[in-house]
Design a protein around this motif. Structure first.
Motif, PDB file in Angstrom:
ATOM      1  N   ILE A  99      19.060 -16.033  33.546  1.00 22.86           N
ATOM      2  CA  ILE A  99      18.410 -16.972  34.464  1.00 22.86           C
ATOM      3  C   ILE A  99      18.513 -16.454  35.892  1.00 22.86           C
ATOM      4  CG2 ILE A  99      18.428 -19.322  35.359  1.00 22.86           C
ATOM      5  CD1 ILE A  99      19.626 -20.212  32.686  1.00 22.86           C
ATOM      6  N   PRO A 100      17.398 -16.308  36.611  1.00 24.81           N
ATOM      7  CA  PRO A 100      17.461 -15.926  38.033  1.00 24.81           C
ATOM      8  C   PRO A 100      17.701 -17.157  38.907  1.00 24.81           C
ATOM      9  CG  PRO A 100      15.184 -15.986  37.294  1.00 24.81           C
ATOM     10  CD  PRO A 100      16.025 -16.349  36.099  1.00 24.81           C
ATOM     11  N   TYR A 101      18.700 -17.091  39.766  1.00 20.77           N
ATOM     12  CA  TYR A 101      19.026 -18.215  40.638  1.00 20.77           C
ATOM     13  C   TYR A 101      18.417 -18.072  42.029  1.00 20.77           C
ATOM     14  CZ  TYR A 101      22.369 -20.240  37.343  1.00 20.77           C
ATOM     15  OH  TYR A 101      22.952 -20.841  36.251  1.00 20.77           O
ATOM     16  N   VAL A 102      18.150 -16.850  42.455  1.00 16.57           N
ATOM     17  CA  VAL A 102      17.591 -16.624  43.785  1.00 16.57           C
ATOM     18  C   VAL A 102      16.743 -15.353  43.733  1.00 16.57           C
ATOM     19  CG1 VAL A 102      19.687 -15.405  44.506  1.00 16.57           C
ATOM     20  CG2 VAL A 102      18.133 -16.292  46.242  1.00 16.57           C
ATOM     21  N   VAL A 103      15.597 -15.373  44.427  1.00 13.55           N
ATOM     22  CA  VAL A 103      14.723 -14.202  44.499  1.00 13.55           C
ATOM     23  C   VAL A 103      14.394 -13.946  45.964  1.00 13.55           C
ATOM     24  CG1 VAL A 103      13.693 -14.281  42.211  1.00 13.55           C
ATOM     25  CG2 VAL A 103      12.757 -15.729  44.001  1.00 13.55           C
ATOM     26  N   ARG A 104      14.370 -12.661  46.329  1.00 12.72           N
ATOM     27  CA  ARG A 104      14.041 -12.256  47.693  1.00 12.72           C
ATOM     28  C   ARG A 104      13.279 -10.940  47.665  1.00 12.72           C
ATOM     29  NH1 ARG A 104      15.275 -16.686  48.425  1.00 12.72           N
ATOM     30  NH2 ARG A 104      16.723 -17.610  49.947  1.00 12.72           N
ATOM     31  N   LEU A 105      12.401 -10.770  48.664  1.00 13.89           N
ATOM     32  CA  LEU A 105      11.732  -9.501  48.914  1.00 13.89           C
ATOM     33  C   LEU A 105      12.355  -8.873  50.151  1.00 13.89           C
ATOM     34  CD1 LEU A 105       8.000 -10.498  48.368  1.00 13.89           C
ATOM     35  CD2 LEU A 105       9.349  -9.003  46.908  1.00 13.89           C
ATOM     36  N   ASN A 106      12.434  -7.553  50.161  1.00 12.88           N
ATOM     37  CA  ASN A 106      12.965  -6.876  51.342  1.00 12.88           C
ATOM     38  C   ASN A 106      12.046  -7.155  52.526  1.00 12.88           C
ATOM     39  OD1 ASN A 106      13.563  -4.764  53.326  1.00 12.88           O
ATOM     40  ND2 ASN A 106      14.866  -3.916  51.728  1.00 12.88           N
ATOM     41  N   PRO A 107      12.567  -7.656  53.670  1.00 12.44           N
ATOM     42  CA  PRO A 107      11.701  -8.037  54.793  1.00 12.44           C
ATOM     43  C   PRO A 107      11.005  -6.873  55.483  1.00 12.44           C
ATOM     44  CG  PRO A 107      13.853  -9.114  54.927  1.00 12.44           C
ATOM     45  CD  PRO A 107      13.960  -8.048  53.882  1.00 12.44           C
ATOM     46  N   ASP A 108      11.470  -5.636  55.284  1.00 16.51           N
ATOM     47  CA  ASP A 108      10.814  -4.500  55.933  1.00 16.51           C
ATOM     48  C   ASP A 108       9.392  -4.352  55.401  1.00 16.51           C
ATOM     49  OD1 ASP A 108      12.991  -3.890  57.468  1.00 16.51           O
ATOM     50  OD2 ASP A 108      13.804  -2.416  56.072  1.00 16.51           O
ATOM     51  N   GLU A 109       8.475  -4.008  56.318  1.00 20.03           N
ATOM     52  CA  GLU A 109       7.075  -3.883  55.924  1.00 20.03           C
ATOM     53  C   GLU A 109       6.865  -2.762  54.908  1.00 20.03           C
ATOM     54  OE1 GLU A 109       4.575  -5.750  56.511  1.00 20.03           O
ATOM     55  OE2 GLU A 109       5.553  -7.139  57.895  1.00 20.03           O
ATOM     56  N   ASP A 110       7.626  -1.686  55.032  1.00 19.55           N
ATOM     57  CA  ASP A 110       7.451  -0.575  54.100  1.00 19.55           C
ATOM     58  C   ASP A 110       8.236  -0.758  52.805  1.00 19.55           C
ATOM     59  OD1 ASP A 110       9.881  -0.401  55.383  1.00 19.55           O
ATOM     60  OD2 ASP A 110       9.910   1.786  55.454  1.00 19.55           O
ATOM     61  N   LYS A 111       8.958  -1.877  52.663  1.00 22.10           N
ATOM     62  CA  LYS A 111       9.724  -2.132  51.439  1.00 22.10           C
ATOM     63  C   LYS A 111       9.346  -3.483  50.828  1.00 22.10           C
ATOM     64  CE  LYS A 111      13.849   0.527  52.741  1.00 22.10           C
ATOM     65  NZ  LYS A 111      13.456   0.880  54.111  1.00 22.10           N
ATOM     66  N   GLN A 112       8.107  -3.917  51.027  1.00 18.75           N
ATOM     67  CA  GLN A 112       7.667  -5.186  50.474  1.00 18.75           C
ATOM     68  C   GLN A 112       7.495  -5.135  48.956  1.00 18.75           C
ATOM     69  OE1 GLN A 112       6.391  -8.557  52.253  1.00 18.75           O
ATOM     70  NE2 GLN A 112       8.380  -7.724  52.788  1.00 18.75           N
ATOM     71  N   ASN A 113       7.619  -3.950  48.402  1.00 16.71           N
ATOM     72  CA  ASN A 113       7.535  -3.808  46.937  1.00 16.71           C
ATOM     73  C   ASN A 113       8.899  -3.871  46.267  1.00 16.71           C
ATOM     74  OD1 ASN A 113       8.223  -1.316  48.136  1.00 16.71           O
ATOM     75  ND2 ASN A 113       7.719  -0.226  46.254  1.00 16.71           N
ATOM     76  N   VAL A 114       9.952  -4.161  47.024  1.00 10.15           N
ATOM     77  CA  VAL A 114      11.316  -4.198  46.475  1.00 10.15           C
ATOM     78  C   VAL A 114      11.719  -5.652  46.282  1.00 10.15           C
ATOM     79  CG1 VAL A 114      13.717  -3.558  46.829  1.00 10.15           C
ATOM     80  CG2 VAL A 114      11.903  -2.019  47.583  1.00 10.15           C
ATOM     81  N   LEU A 115      12.063  -5.984  45.069  1.00  5.99           N
ATOM     82  CA  LEU A 115      12.458  -7.345  44.693  1.00  5.99           C
ATOM     83  C   LEU A 115      13.933  -7.372  44.353  1.00  5.99           C
ATOM     84  CD1 LEU A 115      12.207 -10.242  43.473  1.00  5.99           C
ATOM     85  CD2 LEU A 115      11.304  -9.173  41.407  1.00  5.99           C
ATOM     86  N   LEU A 116      14.646  -8.342  44.924  1.00  9.54           N
ATOM     87  CA  LEU A 116      16.055  -8.568  44.601  1.00  9.54           C
ATOM     88  C   LEU A 116      16.193  -9.948  43.972  1.00  9.54           C
ATOM     89  CD1 LEU A 116      17.952  -7.228  47.742  1.00  9.54           C
ATOM     90  CD2 LEU A 116      17.850  -6.176  45.517  1.00  9.54           C
ATOM     91  N   ALA A 117      16.954 -10.013  42.895  1.00  2.51           N
ATOM     92  CA  ALA A 117      17.156 -11.288  42.196  1.00  2.51           C
ATOM     93  C   ALA A 117      18.626 -11.441  41.843  1.00  2.51           C
ATOM     94  CB  ALA A 117      16.295 -11.359  40.934  1.00  2.51           C
ATOM     95  N   GLY A 118      19.200 -12.600  42.196  1.00  2.00           N
ATOM     96  CA  GLY A 118      20.570 -12.924  41.806  1.00  2.00           C
ATOM     97  C   GLY A 118      20.555 -13.654  40.474  1.00  2.00           C
ATOM     98  N   MET A 119      21.266 -13.110  39.489  1.00  2.00           N
ATOM     99  CA  MET A 119      21.177 -13.598  38.120  1.00  2.00           C
ATOM    100  C   MET A 119      22.406 -14.411  37.736  1.00  2.00           C
ATOM    101  SD  MET A 119      18.313 -12.067  37.802  1.00  2.00           S
ATOM    102  CE  MET A 119      17.882 -12.384  36.106  1.00  2.00           C
ATOM    103  N   SER A 120      22.257 -15.087  36.612  1.00  2.00           N
ATOM    104  CA  SER A 120      23.364 -15.896  36.093  1.00  2.00           C
ATOM    105  C   SER A 120      24.442 -15.049  35.441  1.00  2.00           C
ATOM    106  CB  SER A 120      22.834 -16.904  35.068  1.00  2.00           C
ATOM    107  OG  SER A 120      22.229 -16.227  33.970  1.00  2.00           O
ATOM    108  N   ASP A 121      24.176 -13.754  35.200  1.00  2.00           N
ATOM    109  CA  ASP A 121      25.173 -12.878  34.571  1.00  2.00           C
ATOM    110  C   ASP A 121      25.935 -12.058  35.603  1.00  2.00           C
ATOM    111  OD1 ASP A 121      23.106 -11.280  35.349  1.00  2.00           O
ATOM    112  OD2 ASP A 121      23.057 -10.056  33.540  1.00  2.00           O
ATOM    113  N   LYS A 122      26.046 -12.600  36.835  1.00  2.00           N
ATOM    114  CA  LYS A 122      26.881 -12.035  37.901  1.00  2.00           C
ATOM    115  C   LYS A 122      26.279 -10.796  38.557  1.00  2.00           C
ATOM    116  CE  LYS A 122      30.698 -13.177  34.809  1.00  2.00           C
ATOM    117  NZ  LYS A 122      31.862 -12.665  34.105  1.00  2.00           N
ATOM    118  N   LYS A 123      25.036 -10.460  38.266  1.00  2.00           N
ATOM    119  CA  LYS A 123      24.427  -9.247  38.796  1.00  2.00           C
ATOM    120  C   LYS A 123      23.337  -9.577  39.806  1.00  2.00           C
ATOM    121  CE  LYS A 123      25.123  -6.472  34.605  1.00  2.00           C
ATOM    122  NZ  LYS A 123      24.454  -5.685  33.547  1.00  2.00           N
TER     123      LYS A 123
END
Length: 606
Positions: A380-404
């Protein structure tokens, strides 16, 4: 004159003559007196001293050396160096073997200069053949006759022909035993599927072996085997099965998707500008959006303009609402099978992310409502974010329920990095330091700071008094982090190198224990805002940390609150009652009207 004459005559005499042997011709001169030399020290017989020195040297040459001393003042002999320790031992002090030399119950065992393999070889050879090599001498000990008979071979270097010979002899003995046990049927002997053929055929790798036949399992063994197979299937299936499959669709509720000039419905109005740089606390409810059938878990204003607001509902739907004009729902995005946990826009608002409890992360096109990509790790993903830099808008970060914290490349759909240090589910991801680092909070009651792209924690913040922090917001000046702590207070941390807790700033009074209520700042940084578990929205002054105002916003939990990015006296709140409410300050409009009248009057008078 007589004295001078006497001195002159005395020194001119021959050296062999003593001055006392010849009387002085002058009658007035004083006679010479000889004074014997005397010493204050008593006379000592040095015979005993010389005997004592000689005896001491002889004693030192014979006495044993103290094994505890580190300095020897004479040259000891070989016998002294290797003499055994003699003399009484102290009843309590540890010396010699008792002090540290003993490593065996019988004394000290010194490691010999022999490899473990060589030792095992000689050890097994001795117990097998009765002889072994003596490492101290180039000789053999044990059964000398056996050594000569076997040509000195060991158990590890038996020649190949000798091994084959022994195998053949062993097989002959087994065949002989089988023949003696009874007659064998010739048909069984020729059939390779029979045990007799396996026992007799020396070319078979299973020769001499019988297959073990599995008997019937007991009830306990059957139960254990079923549980093991079930767990194994779940583990393998979990890796293959990602998120729950669901049909992706979207419904547009507006009149036209483009206006008369061909502009998209998500295009910001041209006259949308920041009205002023001074924020005011809202007082009055101006609008209510009701479209979700269950609670609303998060809201996000359209980046930089705020003419649209996006909401994530527990009814599995994501809706986007018009703020400036009609105030209606513009589009509904349906693609999740369970409640939506978090949403996040990209920098220009043309796309957004949604994370649901169906273990899926979906990347949507805001205008068309199409799903561009779907990501899942089976958790389960608890939080999702995109890198705010314009050249890194293709990078997705997600905080998961399995501590990762999992990092994806949206273009390729591949996982490019995993940040695995937390001990509980990850709740927040906040970029700091010009997006070179990010801070994460977790259910393990800690904060961890990471370098982007490097899965190593550079700062770990965990104290015994800390509680879980399910919401974190960055101050507009980027120097402070406001962390919603579940012990009913908001804590402030610095975003500089040390990430220290600011003990002078603490915002309290609201009840948030058990709820992930969103914390936020006003655009000018003068106010801190948060919802609470009783449906109120709280406003604190940033400098004094005092409560400025509270608003009763919702019947249930006020889970989210966001300040409008342009109209800086307006605030949107959402709650578990399924409503999104829009608040504004009436004094702001009166002040704006008064200022415009003053300017107009000044211009007319001039």
């Amino acid at each position: 004159m007589d004295l001078l004459q006497s001195y002159k005559d005395t020194h001119m005499e021959d050296d062999t003559l003593s001055p006392a042997s010849e009387p002085d011709p002058s009658p007035d001169s004083s006679p010479v007196r000889a004074i014997p030399a005397k010493s204050a020290a008593p006379k000592v017989d040095d015979t005993m001293l010389s005997l004592t020195v000689a005896g001491k040297a002889q004693f030192q040459a014979q006495k044993p050396i103290d094994p505890t001393q580190h300095l020897v003042s004479f040259n000891p002999t070989y016998d002294q160096l290797w003499a055994p320790i003699v003399g009484p031992s102290h009843p309590y002090a540890k010396d010699g073997l008792a002090q540290g030399l003993r490593n065996h119950k019988l004394g000290f065992v010194e490691n010999a200069n022999i490899e473990p393999f060589v030792f095992d070889e000689q050890y097994n050879t001795f117990y097998k053949f009765g002889y072994a090599a003596d490492p101290s001498e180039n000789n053999y000990v044990g059964d000398v006759e056996g050594f000569k008979t076997n040509d000195g071979i060991s158990v590890y270097n038996i020649p190949q022909h000798e091994q084959k010979k022994r195998k053949l002899e062993k097989k002959k003995e087994m065949l002989k035993e089988n023949e003696e046990s009874g007659e064998v049927d010739s048909t069984e002997l020729e059939n390779p599927s029979t045990d007799t053929w396996l026992m007799r055929n020396r070319k078979s790798p299973w020769a001499g072996k019988r297959d073990w036949v599995q008997g019937e399992l007991t009830e306990e063994q059957k139960k254990y085997a079923e549980e093991h197979a079930k767990k194994k299937g779940e583990k393998e299936g979990g890796e293959r099965e990602k998120g729950e499959a669901h049909v992706d669709k979207s419904t547009f509720h507006g009149n036209e998707d483009k206006d008369y000039q061909g502009r998209s419905w998500i295009a910001p109005p041209k006259d949308a500008k920041a009205s002023n740089n001074h924020c005011y606390i809202p007082k009055r409810l101006v609008h209510t959006w009701s479209g979700h059938t269950k609670g609303v878990s998060a809201i996000r204003f359209f980046p930089n303009h705020g003419h649209l607001i996006l909401s994530a509902g527990m009814d599995t739907k994501v809706k986007i609402w018009d703020v400036f004009n009609s105030g209606k729902c513009m589009r509904t995005y349906m693609g999740h099978g369970k409640a939506v946990r978090d949403i996040w826009f990209n920098n220009d608002g043309s796309k957004f992310l949604s994370a649901g409890y169906d273990k899926n992360i979906k990347y949507w096109d805001t205008e068309t409502g199409q799903v561009i990509s779907t990501f899942s790790t089976g958790k389960i993903p608890y939080v999702v974010r995109l890198n705010p830099d314009e050249d890194k808008q293709n990078v997705l970060l997600a905080g998961m329920s399995d501590k990762k914290i999992v990092q994806w490349d949206i273009n390729s759909g591949q996982i490019t990095q995993e940040y695995d240090q937390h001990l509980g589910a990850v709740n927040t991801i906040t970029f700091v330091d010009n997006n070179r680092r990010f801070v994460t909070s977790s259910d393990d009651k800690s904060l961890r700071v990471w370098e982007f792209g490097i899965p190593v924690v550079i700062k770990y913040i965990s104290e015994p008094h800390m509680h879980s922090m399910p919401s974190i917001s960055l101050h507009p000046n980027s120097n402070w982090l406001a962390c919603q702590s579940l012990d009913n207070q908001i804590l402030i941390y610095s975003t500089r190198e040390r990430f220290q807790l600011n003990k002078k700033k603490r915002f309290a009074g609201h009840i948030v224990a058990g709820y992930a209520c969103q914390v936020n700042f006003s655009p000018d940084g003068r106010f801190v805002m948060s919802g609470d578990g009783e449906g109120r929205c709280w406003f604190w002054d940033w400098k004094s940390c005092k409560v400025f105002r509270t608003l009763k916003c919702h019947d249930g939990v006020c889970i989210g609150a966001a300040w409008h990015p342009l109209e800086q006296s307006k605030v949107a709140t959402c709650g578990w009652d399924g409503l999104i409410k829009y608040w504004y300050n009436t004094h702001f409009w009166f002040n704006m009207l008064f200022m415009s009248l003053i300017k107009k009057y000044a211009c007319v008078k001039v």
